[in-house]
Design a protein around this motif. Structure first.
Motif, short mmCIF file in Angstrom:
data_model
loop_
_atom_site.label_atom_id
_atom_site.label_comp_id
_atom_site.label_asym_id
_atom_site.label_seq_id
_atom_site.Cartn_x
_atom_site.Cartn_y
_atom_site.Cartn_z
N GLY A 14 0.85 -1.20 0.00
CA GLY A 14 0.00 0.00 0.00
C GLY A 14 0.88 1.23 0.00
O GLY A 14 1.49 1.55 1.02
N GLN A 17 -0.24 7.77 1.42
CA GLN A 17 0.48 8.92 1.98
C GLN A 17 1.56 8.52 2.97
O GLN A 17 2.70 8.97 2.88
N ILE A 18 1.22 7.64 3.91
CA ILE A 18 2.19 7.39 4.99
C ILE A 18 3.39 6.61 4.47
O ILE A 18 4.52 6.84 4.90
N SER A 19 3.16 5.69 3.52
CA SER A 19 4.29 4.95 2.95
C SER A 19 5.23 5.89 2.21
O SER A 19 6.44 5.84 2.39
N THR A 40 1.31 -2.67 -4.90
CA THR A 40 0.42 -1.55 -5.20
C THR A 40 -0.61 -1.96 -6.25
O THR A 40 -0.34 -2.83 -7.08
N GLY A 41 -1.76 -1.28 -6.21
CA GLY A 41 -2.78 -1.51 -7.22
C GLY A 41 -2.75 -0.45 -8.30
O GLY A 41 -3.60 -0.42 -9.17
N ASP A 42 -1.76 0.45 -8.23
CA ASP A 42 -1.71 1.60 -9.11
C ASP A 42 -0.51 1.47 -10.06
O ASP A 42 0.64 1.54 -9.62
N PRO A 80 -5.65 1.06 3.98
CA PRO A 80 -6.72 1.46 4.91
C PRO A 80 -6.99 0.34 5.92
O PRO A 80 -6.82 -0.86 5.61
N ASN A 81 -7.48 0.71 7.10
CA ASN A 81 -7.59 -0.23 8.23
C ASN A 81 -8.40 -1.49 7.88
O ASN A 81 -8.07 -2.59 8.34
N GLU A 101 0.52 -1.26 10.34
CA GLU A 101 0.09 0.07 10.79
C GLU A 101 -1.08 -0.01 11.77
O GLU A 101 -1.86 -0.94 11.78
N LYS A 102 -1.14 0.99 12.63
CA LYS A 102 -2.23 1.11 13.58
C LYS A 102 -3.42 1.76 12.91
O LYS A 102 -3.21 2.49 11.93
N ALA A 128 2.71 -0.86 14.43
CA ALA A 128 3.63 0.26 14.18
C ALA A 128 3.31 1.47 15.09
O ALA A 128 2.92 2.53 14.61
N ARG A 130 4.88 4.07 16.46
CA ARG A 130 6.19 4.72 16.33
C ARG A 130 6.61 5.45 17.61
O ARG A 130 7.80 5.59 17.89
N ASN A 167 -10.29 11.63 1.09
CA ASN A 167 -9.29 10.66 1.54
C ASN A 167 -9.99 9.39 2.03
O ASN A 167 -11.14 9.45 2.48
N ASP A 181 -8.47 6.31 13.89
CA ASP A 181 -7.31 6.92 13.23
C ASP A 181 -6.50 7.77 14.20
O ASP A 181 -5.28 7.61 14.32
N PHE A 262 4.70 13.53 13.80
CA PHE A 262 6.06 13.17 13.41
C PHE A 262 6.51 14.14 12.32
O PHE A 262 5.70 14.87 11.75
N1 LIG Z 1 1.84 5.75 12.09
C1 LIG Z 1 1.36 6.88 11.64
O1 LIG Z 1 1.77 7.96 12.00
C2 LIG Z 1 0.28 6.83 10.59
C3 LIG Z 1 -0.06 8.01 9.91
C4 LIG Z 1 -1.01 7.94 8.89
C5 LIG Z 1 -1.63 6.73 8.62
N2 LIG Z 1 -1.30 5.61 9.34
C6 LIG Z 1 -1.97 4.32 9.05
O2 LIG Z 1 -1.45 3.84 7.80
C7 LIG Z 1 -2.48 3.24 7.03
C8 LIG Z 1 -2.57 3.93 5.68
O3 LIG Z 1 -2.83 5.30 5.85
P1 LIG Z 1 -2.53 6.38 4.68
O4 LIG Z 1 -2.69 7.72 5.28
O5 LIG Z 1 -1.25 6.10 4.00
O6 LIG Z 1 -3.76 6.08 3.71
P2 LIG Z 1 -3.93 6.42 2.17
O7 LIG Z 1 -3.14 7.62 1.78
O8 LIG Z 1 -5.39 6.39 1.90
O9 LIG Z 1 -3.22 5.18 1.45
C9 LIG Z 1 -3.61 3.87 1.59
C10 LIG Z 1 -3.08 3.06 0.40
O10 LIG Z 1 -3.54 1.73 0.54
C11 LIG Z 1 -3.66 1.13 -0.75
N3 LIG Z 1 -4.96 0.48 -0.83
C12 LIG Z 1 -5.15 -0.86 -0.94
N4 LIG Z 1 -6.43 -1.16 -0.98
C13 LIG Z 1 -7.11 0.01 -0.95
C14 LIG Z 1 -8.49 0.35 -1.00
N5 LIG Z 1 -9.44 -0.58 -1.11
N6 LIG Z 1 -8.82 1.66 -0.92
C15 LIG Z 1 -7.87 2.61 -0.83
N7 LIG Z 1 -6.54 2.34 -0.77
C16 LIG Z 1 -6.17 1.05 -0.86
C17 LIG Z 1 -3.47 2.25 -1.77
O11 LIG Z 1 -2.12 2.13 -2.21
P3 LIG Z 1 -1.77 1.58 -3.67
O12 LIG Z 1 -2.36 2.57 -4.61
O13 LIG Z 1 -0.29 1.57 -3.67
O14 LIG Z 1 -2.40 0.22 -3.78
C18 LIG Z 1 -3.62 3.51 -0.96
O15 LIG Z 1 -2.86 4.56 -1.51
C19 LIG Z 1 -3.74 3.30 7.89
O16 LIG Z 1 -3.87 2.11 8.62
C20 LIG Z 1 -3.46 4.46 8.84
O17 LIG Z 1 -4.15 4.35 10.08
C21 LIG Z 1 -0.36 5.65 10.29
#
Ligand SMILES: NC(=O)c1ccc[n+]([C@@H]2O[C@H](COP(=O)([O-])OP(=O)(O)OC[C@H]3O[C@@H](n4cnc5c(N)ncnc54)[C@H](OP(=O)(O)O)[C@@H]3O)[C@@H](O)[C@H]2O)c1
Length: 371
Positions: A14, A17-19, A40-42, A80-81, A101-102, A128, A130, A167, A181, A262
């Motif tokens: 995935g 954003q966070i990755s 990734t699916g993209d 997503p969770n 991820e949490k 995770a 952090r 989002n 979240d 962070f």
């Molecule tokens: N530790 C922290 O500080 C922190 C901060 C923010 C978020 N998080 C956690 O990290 C996770 C992701 O958050 P994010 O902010 O990165 O979310 P996001 O920007 O929405 O990205 C999630 C990614 O998951 C993939 N994905 C796979 N199946 C999907 C679906 N059915 N719908 C949408 N996306 C899908 C997509 O990547 P591809 O296009 O590459 O497939 C999408 O870009 C969550 O669990 C969130 O709670 C943690």
């Protein structure tokens, strides 16, 4: 892992954003971990991100093949969770370590499935969190546990931001919303500061008339703990940014802000107030994502168990589920007494230097979290 490979090889699952913003740059600050693959699916991300980091991209359909390819040792799951469970369970079943991820999942049942998969696998699972490797946070938890603030009585916190409805967290019901979240941060903080688990949960939620979320966008939660302590936190997707907590003991009050976020310029700090006056404890920014990855890889390489394991994830999940229930019924939800078997340890705090964060323009196909 082959004996030739000295670093733990991670696949990012995935690339949202966070990755892109934090994990992929942050792993470069470690000395025991490397990016090895992307799921990734993209197709645009598969092309551009894979070539930027010199790694191979895989589709979700080929996930099983990646897990058995011999090309990775671990996955970092940041979807997503609601999509955490099968990705974590399949990896653990294939003997691949999981940094997840949490929050752990989008239901207690799913979190239990992940925990069960980790107990029957030789591979390790870490949630995770952090901040369990962030020096100021670890110091506050350690000092609270050592009684330096006296008997702990109360905790209050606010964590809020202006989240975009577009989002993924903005339109997927309660489990994409502000409680799982953002509420995970004050909840996890107070559970670790108090060193105990809540036994009663009550929540009140509101929906801003000018916003389009399909859940309560602002929620106030009250918790009661067995040692007659209380905690309250408010989280929101519909306000300006806010983040702080106050911990009140019989000897001292500490006020922390920033305390949950962070980034290269965010150094968590706290003010300690006693009858003798005030002291500010300031800390430099650290690479929080690199820190957690360095720690988890160290556990993998040394064969030790991570502190923030599936049990820790589940302890938060049962409270998040109780908040959901309280929002539905308006009632206080009573939880059975619970106790964790591990604690955050002082040596978990690491001080890797922050990686450079990519700008929003440099991130590929992101639906920004903030409005
Ligand atoms: N530790 C922290 O500080 C922190 C901060 C923010 C978020 N998080 C956690 O990290 C996770 C992701 O958050 P994010 O902010 O990165 O979310 P996001 O920007 O929405 O990205 C999630 C990614 O998951 C993939 N994905 C796979 N199946 C999907 C679906 N059915 N719908 C949408 N996306 C899908 C997509 O990547 P591809 O296009 O590459 O497939 C999408 O870009 C969550 O669990 C969130 O709670 C943690």
């Amino acid at each position: 892992m082959t004996s030739v490979s000295k670093k733990v090889r991670y696949a990012v699952v995935g690339s949202g954003q966070i990755s892109q913003q934090a994990f992929m740059p942050g792993i470069g600050q470690t000395n025991n971990s490397q990016l090895a693959a992307l799921v990734t699916g993209d197709p645009v991300k598969a092309d551009k991100l894979a070539s930027r980091y010199g790694i191979k991209a895989w589709s979700y359909d080929d996930y099983g093949q990646l897990l058995s390819s011999g090309e990775i040792d671990a996955v970092y799951i940041a979807t997503p969770n609601a999509h955490h469970t099968y990705l974590a369970v399949d990896a653990l079943a294939a003997g691949i370590h999981v940094l997840l991820e949490k929050p752990m999942a989008a239901s207690v049942e799913d979190a239990e499935k992940i925990l069960e998969a980790s107990t029957t696998s030789a591979a390790k699972l870490m949630i995770a969190y952090r901040l369990h490797h962030e020096p100021a946070t670890v110091q506050m938890i350690t000092r609270a546990r050592n009684g330096e603030f006296g008997d702990l009585r109360a905790f209050t916190s606010t964590f809020a931001q202006n989240v975009a409805e577009e989002n993924s967290r903005g339109h997927n019901g309660y489990w994409g919303g502000p409680v799982p979240d953002m509420g995970t941060y004050p909840l996890n903080a107070v559970r670790n500061l108090f060193g105990e688990e809540p036994v009663a949960v009550h929540a009140v939620g509101t929906k801003a008339a000018d916003r389009g979320f399909d859940f309560h966008d602002t929620v106030a939660v009250t918790l009661r703990f067995p040692s007659k302590r209380s905690a309250q936190f408010t989280v929101s997707y519909a306000t300006a940014s806010a983040e702080s907590f106050t911990l009140v003991g019989t000897k001292a009050t500490i006020v922390a802000s920033p305390c949950f976020m962070f980034g290269p310029s965010i150094g968590i700090s706290y003010v300690e107030k006693t009858d003798d006056g005030e002291k500010t404890h300031s800390f430099d920014p650290v690479e929080q994502f690199g820190n957690e990855t360095q720690y988890f890889s160290d556990c993998i390489l040394k064969g030790t168990d991570p502190e923030a394991d599936g049990e820790e994830g589940l302890m938060d999940m049962r409270v998040l589920a109780a908040v959901e229930q309280s929002l539905k019924t308006g009632e206080t939800v009573v939880l059975p007494p619970a106790r964790r078997s591990k604690q955050v340890q002082p040596e978990q705090a690491l001080k890797l230097k922050p990686a450079k964060e990519p700008s929003e323009d440099e991130m590929i196909s992101i639906i920004p979290q903030s409005k």
